[in-house]
Motif scaffolding. Structure first.
Motif: not given
Length: 108
Positions: A56-84
């Motif tokens: 809920x703390x992140x923009x709608x196209x991201x999620x909260x990952x337990x990385x470095x104390x909690x940061x909003x990141x882009x979700x993915x299923x495969x490597x190509x999802x991160x090409x952008x």
């Protein structure tokens, strides 16, 4: 190179994943971002993000990952999802705040 730029412009114009000073823009320090700049191996070229405790703390196209104390990141299923995000980013599993493994775009 022109093809990559054209694809990026088409993706953002068609409602694709936005990269901005909130989440995803490259950065050198916190002044380049709305809130915080993460750098180093997990965030090649620097990565603007927001602190979060859950999705809920992140923009709608991201999620909260337990990385470095909690940061909003882009979700993915495969490597190509991160090409952008550019060179150095690929899909890796990380914990979210519920301890569930989720795919997120991160360096490494």
């Amino acid at each position: 190179m022109r093809w990559v730029l054209t694809m990026f412009l088409m993706m953002t114009a068609c409602g694709g994943t936005p990269i901005d000073e909130y989440v995803g823009a490259t950065c050198r320090d916190d002044r380049d971002c709305r809130e915080r700049c993460e750098g180093g191996g997990e965030f090649p070229g620097g990565f603007c993000t927001l602190s979060c405790a859950d999705d809920r703390d992140c923009p709608s196209d991201t999620l909260c990952a337990n990385v470095r104390g909690g940061v909003c990141m882009y979700p993915c299923d495969i490597d190509a999802d991160c090409d952008f995000l550019g060179r150095g980013y690929s899909c890796h599993d990380r914990d979210d705040w519920d301890g569930v493994r989720v795919g997120v775009c991160i360096g490494g």
